[in-house]
Design an enzyme around this catalytic site. Structure first.
Site, mmCIF file in Angstrom:
data_model
loop_
_atom_site.group_PDB
_atom_site.id
_atom_site.type_symbol
_atom_site.label_atom_id
_atom_site.label_comp_id
_atom_site.label_asym_id
_atom_site.label_seq_id
_atom_site.Cartn_x
_atom_site.Cartn_y
_atom_site.Cartn_z
ATOM 1 C CD GLU A 273 28.188 43.626 37.973
ATOM 2 O OE1 GLU A 273 28.820 42.566 38.218
ATOM 3 O OE2 GLU A 273 27.239 44.019 38.662
ATOM 4 N N PRO A 274 32.090 44.626 33.180
ATOM 5 C CG PRO A 274 32.716 45.986 31.374
ATOM 6 C CD PRO A 274 31.603 45.755 32.377
ATOM 7 N N GLY A 275 35.478 43.587 33.635
ATOM 8 C CA GLY A 275 36.733 43.933 34.298
ATOM 9 C C GLY A 275 37.895 43.557 33.405
ATOM 10 N NE ARG A 276 39.457 37.421 33.257
ATOM 11 C CZ ARG A 276 40.173 36.950 34.279
ATOM 12 N NH1 ARG A 276 41.479 36.907 34.196
ATOM 13 N NH2 ARG A 276 39.578 36.497 35.368
ATOM 14 N NE ARG A 312 44.542 36.193 36.088
ATOM 15 C CZ ARG A 312 44.677 35.410 35.045
ATOM 16 N NH1 ARG A 312 45.794 35.404 34.347
ATOM 17 N NH2 ARG A 312 43.701 34.619 34.674
ATOM 18 C CE1 TYR A 316 41.919 32.361 40.258
ATOM 19 C CE2 TYR A 316 43.147 33.991 39.005
ATOM 20 C CZ TYR A 316 42.195 33.677 39.950
ATOM 21 O OH TYR A 316 41.511 34.689 40.566
ATOM 22 C CB CYS A 342 61.045 30.881 50.479
ATOM 23 S SG CYS A 342 62.507 31.906 50.487
ATOM 24 C CD GLU A 343 54.988 29.601 49.674
ATOM 25 O OE1 GLU A 343 54.526 28.486 49.375
ATOM 26 O OE2 GLU A 343 54.774 30.179 50.742
ATOM 27 C CE1 TYR A 371 39.572 40.333 39.032
ATOM 28 C CE2 TYR A 371 39.788 39.981 36.673
ATOM 29 C CZ TYR A 371 39.010 40.276 37.779
ATOM 30 O OH TYR A 371 37.673 40.529 37.597
#
Ligand SMILES: *Cc1c(COP(=O)(O)O)cnc(C)c1O
Length: 415
Positions: A273-276, A312, A316, A342-343, A371
């Site tokens: 199940e590869p994604g990245r 990301r 992370y 505004c963060e 992602y």
């Protein structure tokens, strides 16, 4: 390897200059390379040549329907984690017999939809879910093929938020519970246990944790023979990492060799199940410098993309290489690349060495194909960016930029 390269000092996606794409589609802009997607899929899938296997792209990494169609046409299946992803996958023409459905919180209607479309199997993560699937399947008078997701308790040595195969994580079933659940599955009238599954985490940069998980799964599979189940599939999940910065993850070929070696004495069909690893380095996000400012302690480059567009770094603390679209020489300086939100957590890079940037410079934020857009939101009422898929010298608008109207489309005029 990807197809984002400089030609005469200017960044290209395959045969199209990024500057041209921006003239047509504006910023912030996601740009995907079809050739890179194909190359990555091919490299990954061919790593398992000689063994029965199925490569099921993880839709949550990049769910754009053009991307799903492209991979589907190459023979890919998909791993889904919601009814919405099932909907996308079916619309993209993915063969339901190549769809596996993971996730800890499948709702009843989602289970029904997956059974209706006759997907290959559910990766079940709890005893209650097993019972729920049985109940829905019996109401529909169908059999539900399932595998149980084992939590092998191995440390993938990755970011805590994307570690999933540790005892303390919410995912899967610990071995003894899995054993009990297989026994239960055998008794349930509308459940057909056909597989065994795990997914230990994401952005893994070595094969060791995979092999450790496989050892545990194999010995558990040995024990399962006692139950007389007809287990056909071993789903190893996704998780192979990519190079964002200095990481040196194993090449898919090396990963494939190691996995094949570990499984050479079984005749299970392998599911991956590869994604990245397929999509991550097949996309960039392009943003424009709005302002630069220096404070006594820091330099800031304020760009028109923010954490709502690419989450990301904020979520992370992850690294994305950032380069000017028009190559620049000269002395480097250190700056934070931040967005308009505004963060304080709204940044794309912190303390980054960059060439001197000026207003209106375009920047490429690399490794944004996985992602990236899928995690985008409208926070601060920012319409989400457009996505473009480049193939040689052709660019298709894979998703149009949202406009203000899209922000209010689902809301009522209450008063
Ligand atoms: C997220 C996820 C994947 C994909 O992970 P990558 O690190 O992108 O390869 C595969 N399987 C499951 C169950 C997932 O949750």
């Amino acid at each position: 390897m990807n197809f984002f390269e400089y030609r005469n000092g200017e960044l290209y996606a395959e045969d199209i200059s990024i500057k041209e794409l921006v003239q047509e589609f504006d910023t912030p802009l996601y740009v995907y390379s079809a050739k890179t997607l194909r190359r990555h899929y091919e490299a990954f899938d061919s790593a398992f040549e000689g063994t029965r296997h199925m490569t099921c792209f993880s839709v949550k990494a990049n769910s754009n329907i053009c991307v799903l169609k492209l991979l589907g046409q190459m023979g890919a299946g998909v791993d889904i984690v919601s009814g919405g992803e099932l909907f996308r996958a079916l619309k993209a023409g993915i063969d339901p017999q190549k769809i596996v459905y993971s996730g800890v919180g499948k709702r009843e209607h989602e289970i029904r939809e997956a059974l209706l479309s006759n997907i290959l199997m559910f990766n079940v993560e709890s005893r209650q879910e097993l019972e729920r699937i049985n109940q829905v399947a019996s109401e529909m008078e169908v059999q539900a093929r399932i595998s149980l997701r084992i939590n092998p308790d191995v440390d993938p040595q990755t970011h805590p938020y994307i570690s999933t195969g540790l005892k303390k994580n919410k995912f899967g079933l610990e071995l003894e519970q899995a054993w009990e659940s297989y026994k239960l599955a055998r008794e349930l009238s509308n459940i057909e246990p056909v597989g065994i599954d795990c997914h230990i985490g994401s952005q893994l940069t070595s094969v060791e944790p995979f092999l450790e998980a496989l050892e545990r799964i194999k010995s558990f599979y040995g024990r399962l023979q006692e139950l007389g189940l007809d287990i056909k599939y071993l789903d190893l999940g996704g998780g192979l990492g990519i190079t964002y910065d200095q990481e040196e993850p194993p090449h898919p070929a090396e990963f494939g060799r190691a996995v094949k070696e570990s499984l050479k004495d079984t005749d299970l069909t392998l599911i991956l199940e590869p994604g990245r690893v397929i999509a991550g380095n097949a996309g960039i996000m392009v943003t424009r410098v709005l302002y630069t400012k220096g404070t006594p302690s820091k330099n800031f480059v304020i760009v028109d993309a923010a954490m709502n567009d690419l989450m990301r770094p904020s979520l992370y603390g992850s690294y994305h290489r950032i380069e000017p679209v028009q190559e620049k020489s000269g002395r480097l300086y250190t700056a934070d690349v931040v967005g308009p939100i505004c963060e304080t957590g709204d940044f794309l890079a912190q303390g980054r060495e960059l060439p001197r940037l000026e207003q209106d410079d375009l920047l490429a934020v690399h490794s944004a194909g996985a992602y990236g857009f899928t995690m985008a939101s409208q926070y601060n009422s920012r319409p989400r960016p457009a996505e473009v898929l480049v193939d040689n010298d052709q660019a298709v608008l894979a998703r149009r930029r949202e406009v203000y109207f899209d922000l209010l489309q689902l809301e009522e005029q209450c008063f």
